[in-house]
Design a protein around this motif. Structure first.
Motif, PDB file in Angstrom:
ATOM      1  N   ALA A 271      11.185  15.055 -16.213  1.00 51.15           N
ATOM      2  CA  ALA A 271      11.485  13.834 -15.667  1.00 51.15           C
ATOM      3  C   ALA A 271      10.755  13.542 -14.083  1.00 51.15           C
ATOM      4  O   ALA A 271      11.097  12.479 -14.237  1.00 51.15           O
ATOM      5  CB  ALA A 271      13.503  14.139 -15.306  1.00 51.15           C
ATOM      6  N   TRP A 272      10.927  14.898 -13.126  1.00 47.93           N
ATOM      7  CA  TRP A 272      10.091  14.052 -11.990  1.00 47.93           C
ATOM      8  C   TRP A 272       8.799  13.480 -11.752  1.00 47.93           C
ATOM      9  O   TRP A 272       8.615  12.031 -12.030  1.00 47.93           O
ATOM     10  CB  TRP A 272       9.515  15.645 -11.215  1.00 47.93           C
ATOM     11  CG  TRP A 272       9.311  15.121  -9.721  1.00 47.93           C
ATOM     12  CD1 TRP A 272       9.841  14.946  -8.868  1.00 47.93           C
ATOM     13  CD2 TRP A 272       7.932  15.918  -9.722  1.00 47.93           C
ATOM     14  NE1 TRP A 272       8.970  14.233  -7.451  1.00 47.93           N
ATOM     15  CE2 TRP A 272       7.402  15.157  -8.403  1.00 47.93           C
ATOM     16  CE3 TRP A 272       6.738  16.138 -10.372  1.00 47.93           C
ATOM     17  CZ2 TRP A 272       6.764  15.282  -7.147  1.00 47.93           C
ATOM     18  CZ3 TRP A 272       6.025  16.211  -9.807  1.00 47.93           C
ATOM     19  CH2 TRP A 272       5.354  14.986  -8.171  1.00 47.93           C
ATOM     20  N   LEU A 273       7.821  14.050 -13.071  1.00 47.21           N
ATOM     21  CA  LEU A 273       6.826  13.991 -13.502  1.00 47.21           C
ATOM     22  C   LEU A 273       6.680  12.313 -13.921  1.00 47.21           C
ATOM     23  O   LEU A 273       6.138  10.880 -14.067  1.00 47.21           O
ATOM     24  CB  LEU A 273       6.239  14.639 -14.459  1.00 47.21           C
ATOM     25  CG  LEU A 273       5.603  15.689 -14.424  1.00 47.21           C
ATOM     26  CD1 LEU A 273       5.276  16.521 -15.246  1.00 47.21           C
ATOM     27  CD2 LEU A 273       4.412  15.830 -13.080  1.00 47.21           C
ATOM     28  N   ALA A 274       7.784  12.008 -14.932  1.00 44.60           N
ATOM     29  CA  ALA A 274       7.666  10.859 -16.001  1.00 44.60           C
ATOM     30  C   ALA A 274       7.965   9.605 -14.149  1.00 44.60           C
ATOM     31  O   ALA A 274       7.953   8.402 -14.761  1.00 44.60           O
ATOM     32  CB  ALA A 274       8.788  10.276 -16.717  1.00 44.60           C
ATOM     33  N   ARG A 275       9.000   9.445 -13.645  1.00 44.89           N
ATOM     34  CA  ARG A 275       9.598   9.171 -12.318  1.00 44.89           C
ATOM     35  C   ARG A 275       8.252   8.602 -11.073  1.00 44.89           C
ATOM     36  O   ARG A 275       8.168   7.419 -11.296  1.00 44.89           O
ATOM     37  CB  ARG A 275      10.070   9.273 -11.827  1.00 44.89           C
ATOM     38  CG  ARG A 275      11.443   9.254 -12.239  1.00 44.89           C
ATOM     39  CD  ARG A 275      12.890   9.599 -11.272  1.00 44.89           C
ATOM     40  NE  ARG A 275      12.779  10.685 -10.357  1.00 44.89           N
ATOM     41  CZ  ARG A 275      12.937  12.228 -10.814  1.00 44.89           C
ATOM     42  NH1 ARG A 275      14.298  11.832 -11.773  1.00 44.89           N
ATOM     43  NH2 ARG A 275      13.032  13.235 -10.278  1.00 44.89           N
ATOM     44  N   ARG A 276       7.244   9.480 -11.246  1.00 42.93           N
ATOM     45  CA  ARG A 276       6.254  10.046 -10.271  1.00 42.93           C
ATOM     46  C   ARG A 276       5.596   9.044 -10.907  1.00 42.93           C
ATOM     47  O   ARG A 276       4.774   7.727 -10.157  1.00 42.93           O
ATOM     48  CB  ARG A 276       5.636  11.071  -9.862  1.00 42.93           C
ATOM     49  CG  ARG A 276       4.488  11.327  -8.958  1.00 42.93           C
ATOM     50  CD  ARG A 276       4.202  12.205  -9.012  1.00 42.93           C
ATOM     51  NE  ARG A 276       3.359  13.045 -10.350  1.00 42.93           N
ATOM     52  CZ  ARG A 276       2.015  14.128 -10.488  1.00 42.93           C
ATOM     53  NH1 ARG A 276       2.433  14.627  -9.178  1.00 42.93           N
ATOM     54  NH2 ARG A 276       1.630  14.037 -11.095  1.00 42.93           N
ATOM     55  N   ASP A 277       4.954   9.308 -12.309  1.00 46.62           N
ATOM     56  CA  ASP A 277       3.821   8.443 -13.238  1.00 46.62           C
ATOM     57  C   ASP A 277       3.721   7.448 -14.011  1.00 46.62           C
ATOM     58  O   ASP A 277       3.032   6.627 -14.475  1.00 46.62           O
ATOM     59  CB  ASP A 277       3.371   9.394 -13.930  1.00 46.62           C
ATOM     60  CG  ASP A 277       2.712  10.950 -13.276  1.00 46.62           C
ATOM     61  OD1 ASP A 277       1.960  10.685 -11.932  1.00 46.62           O
ATOM     62  OD2 ASP A 277       2.631  12.358 -13.398  1.00 46.62           O
ATOM     63  N   GLY A 278       5.048   7.255 -13.848  1.00 47.16           N
ATOM     64  CA  GLY A 278       5.745   5.935 -14.948  1.00 47.16           C
ATOM     65  C   GLY A 278       5.450   5.783 -16.332  1.00 47.16           C
ATOM     66  O   GLY A 278       5.742   4.873 -16.645  1.00 47.16           O
ATOM     67  N   CYS A 279       5.542   7.019 -16.443  1.00 50.60           N
ATOM     68  CA  CYS A 279       5.529   6.941 -18.413  1.00 50.60           C
ATOM     69  C   CYS A 279       5.296   8.748 -18.262  1.00 50.60           C
ATOM     70  O   CYS A 279       5.816   9.897 -17.992  1.00 50.60           O
ATOM     71  CB  CYS A 279       3.935   7.474 -18.930  1.00 50.60           C
ATOM     72  SG  CYS A 279       3.056   8.062 -18.163  1.00 50.60           S
ATOM     73  N   GLU A 280       6.461   8.743 -19.766  1.00 49.60           N
ATOM     74  CA  GLU A 280       6.825   9.886 -20.112  1.00 49.60           C
ATOM     75  C   GLU A 280       6.066  10.907 -21.154  1.00 49.60           C
ATOM     76  O   GLU A 280       5.820  10.705 -22.335  1.00 49.60           O
ATOM     77  CB  GLU A 280       7.901   9.959 -20.941  1.00 49.60           C
ATOM     78  CG  GLU A 280       9.364   9.858 -20.214  1.00 49.60           C
ATOM     79  CD  GLU A 280      10.489   9.531 -21.076  1.00 49.60           C
ATOM     80  OE1 GLU A 280      10.656  10.274 -22.435  1.00 49.60           O
ATOM     81  OE2 GLU A 280      11.557   8.750 -20.983  1.00 49.60           O
ATOM     82  N   LEU A 281       5.902  11.781 -20.986  1.00 44.76           N
ATOM     83  CA  LEU A 281       5.026  13.144 -21.657  1.00 44.76           C
ATOM     84  C   LEU A 281       5.097  13.901 -22.092  1.00 44.76           C
ATOM     85  O   LEU A 281       6.545  14.033 -22.430  1.00 44.76           O
ATOM     86  CB  LEU A 281       4.339  14.094 -20.076  1.00 44.76           C
ATOM     87  CG  LEU A 281       3.436  13.334 -19.234  1.00 44.76           C
ATOM     88  CD1 LEU A 281       3.405  14.646 -18.086  1.00 44.76           C
ATOM     89  CD2 LEU A 281       2.107  12.437 -19.725  1.00 44.76           C
ATOM     90  N   PRO A 282       4.466  14.261 -24.032  1.00 43.93           N
ATOM     91  CA  PRO A 282       5.352  14.739 -24.496  1.00 43.93           C
ATOM     92  C   PRO A 282       6.039  15.984 -23.690  1.00 43.93           C
ATOM     93  O   PRO A 282       4.947  17.218 -22.941  1.00 43.93           O
ATOM     94  CB  PRO A 282       3.966  14.940 -25.346  1.00 43.93           C
ATOM     95  CG  PRO A 282       3.259  14.330 -25.201  1.00 43.93           C
ATOM     96  CD  PRO A 282       3.642  13.876 -24.158  1.00 43.93           C
ATOM     97  N   GLU A 283       6.447  16.818 -24.797  1.00 47.24           N
ATOM     98  CA  GLU A 283       7.762  17.685 -24.029  1.00 47.24           C
ATOM     99  C   GLU A 283       6.720  19.221 -24.202  1.00 47.24           C
ATOM    100  O   GLU A 283       6.631  20.017 -23.089  1.00 47.24           O
ATOM    101  CB  GLU A 283       9.107  18.283 -25.481  1.00 47.24           C
ATOM    102  CG  GLU A 283       9.320  19.259 -25.183  1.00 47.24           C
ATOM    103  CD  GLU A 283      10.280  19.667 -26.508  1.00 47.24           C
ATOM    104  OE1 GLU A 283      11.367  20.117 -25.663  1.00 47.24           O
ATOM    105  OE2 GLU A 283      10.121  20.134 -27.081  1.00 47.24           O
TER     106      GLU A 283
END
Length: 361
Positions: A271-283
């Motif tokens: 969730a932190w990576l998604a907020r920082r980079d603006g996209c969700e990564l695969p699990e």
């Protein structure tokens, strides 16, 4: 007679007993391990040692395990004592699910390991055990009665020697064991009827089993004669839900509560990576990055001479708790690196090395 032998390959327990019993216990321990029950690792039997000498059963000492006397006599770990009942209840349920009647459950025949602030229990001795296709209610009740009697006796021995903490009531503890086991067995095996329109209750039941740390690999479902109701019960239940999920994602093999804690941290990191980079990564990508960017660097930050104080999973869990405490004090974010450094300086030096802790220690 049990002796311990240490070599470069590790620490081993050597138990003398008649050949027939040694072979039987070897087979039982091997079978239980194959069924996924937490038991000590059995390595072999030494026989034909000469006249009047019994055979020797060889098992590997369970690393980072805690004998029960350590839990009751060591200061500063009273919170772990609250997990003893739950861990034994779970262990008995696991044994009974695979048709194993123990017949000698006692505090001396169990080893405990830290599991994210709780305890997990391991079988040490199976001399009196019996394998069945399925245990009857009477067999399970007898096994539970024996466990209560033996555990009560072990606690009274500690009390007589003046080593039982004053806040431990032996009677209350064994009564809690029966209650906890009964609740757990009901959740694992009971048949439940639901209306056809309420099939979501089946999913809710399976989700509760997952939270308890069990997977249901097979469910028995029947429909009533009028088609308005569904009766279902878990048919094949296996422990280790979160541990298997974490191993699938990261390759780490940890205990159940530790794995649950790690999975939560993986999701938080994603969730932190998604907020920082603006996209969700695969699990799978998040898990790989968490392992290499968070978990491994955090463990590596602990000095080598202190890492044997805890298992890797428990180290990480305790560092997470330490970071939470620091953030509460400073009212600011604290990095895992800083938390690990402070934890290694403040907490670990005063703790006991637990990798090869024996009862005489």
């Amino acid at each position: 007679m049990v002796r311990f032998f240490e070599s470069e390959q590790g620490l081993f327990a050597l138990k003398e007993l008649p050949g027939r019993l040694a072979d039987r216990e070897f087979a039982l321990l091997r079978h239980l391990a194959e069924e996924g029950v937490p038991v000590v690792e059995v390595l072999g039997v030494i026989s034909e040692r000469g006249d009047d000498l019994e055979d020797i059963l060889i098992t590997r000492h369970l690393e980072f395990s805690l004998p029960f006397r350590f839990l009751f006599t060591r200061s500063g770990i009273s919170s772990l004592r609250e997990s003893i009942v739950d861990s034994i209840a779970v262990l008995l349920a696991q044994l009974h699910l695979v048709g194993f009647f123990w017949g000698d459950c006692s505090l001396s025949n169990i080893l405990f390991r830290r599991d994210a602030g709780a305890l997990a229990a391991w079988v040490v001795d199976t001399e009196t055990g019996e394998l069945h296709d399925q245990l009857s209610p009477g067999q399970r009740e007898l096994d539970l009665d024996i466990a209560q009697m033996n555990i009560f006796g072990g606690l009274l021995d500690l009390e007589a020697s003046g080593r039982l903490p004053s806040d431990i009531d032996p009677t209350e503890l064994v009564e809690n064991l029966a209650s906890r086991y009964g609740q757990l067995w009901e959740e694992l095996t009971a048949e439940q009827s639901v209306e056809v329109a309420q099939r979501h209750l089946i999913d809710a039941r399976l989700a509760r089993l997952n939270e308890l740390g069990f997977d249901t690999t097979e469910v028995s479902i029947t429909t009533g004669k009028d088609g308005s109701q569904i009766r279902f019960r878990p048919a094949v239940v296996e422990a280790g839900h979160h541990a298997r999920e974490l191993e699938r994602l990261t390759g780490l093999r940890l205990l159940e509560n530790q794995a649950r804690r790690m999975l939560n941290d993986v999701r938080s990191y994603g969730a932190w990576l998604a907020r920082r980079d603006g996209c969700e990564l695969p699990e799978a990508v998040v898990a790989y990055r968490w392992l290499n960017e968070i978990f491994e660097p955090t463990i590596d930050a602990i000095p080598q001479d202190l890492r044997d104080r805890r298992s890797r999973g428990e180290l990480f869990h305790e560092i997470l708790l330490h970071r939470d405490a620091l953030q509460s004090v400073f009212q600011a974010d604290v990095s895992m690196e800083a938390a690990a450094a402070d934890y290694a300086y403040e907490a670990l030096p005063s703790s006991l090395e637990e990798r090869s802790l024996l009862e005489q220690d």
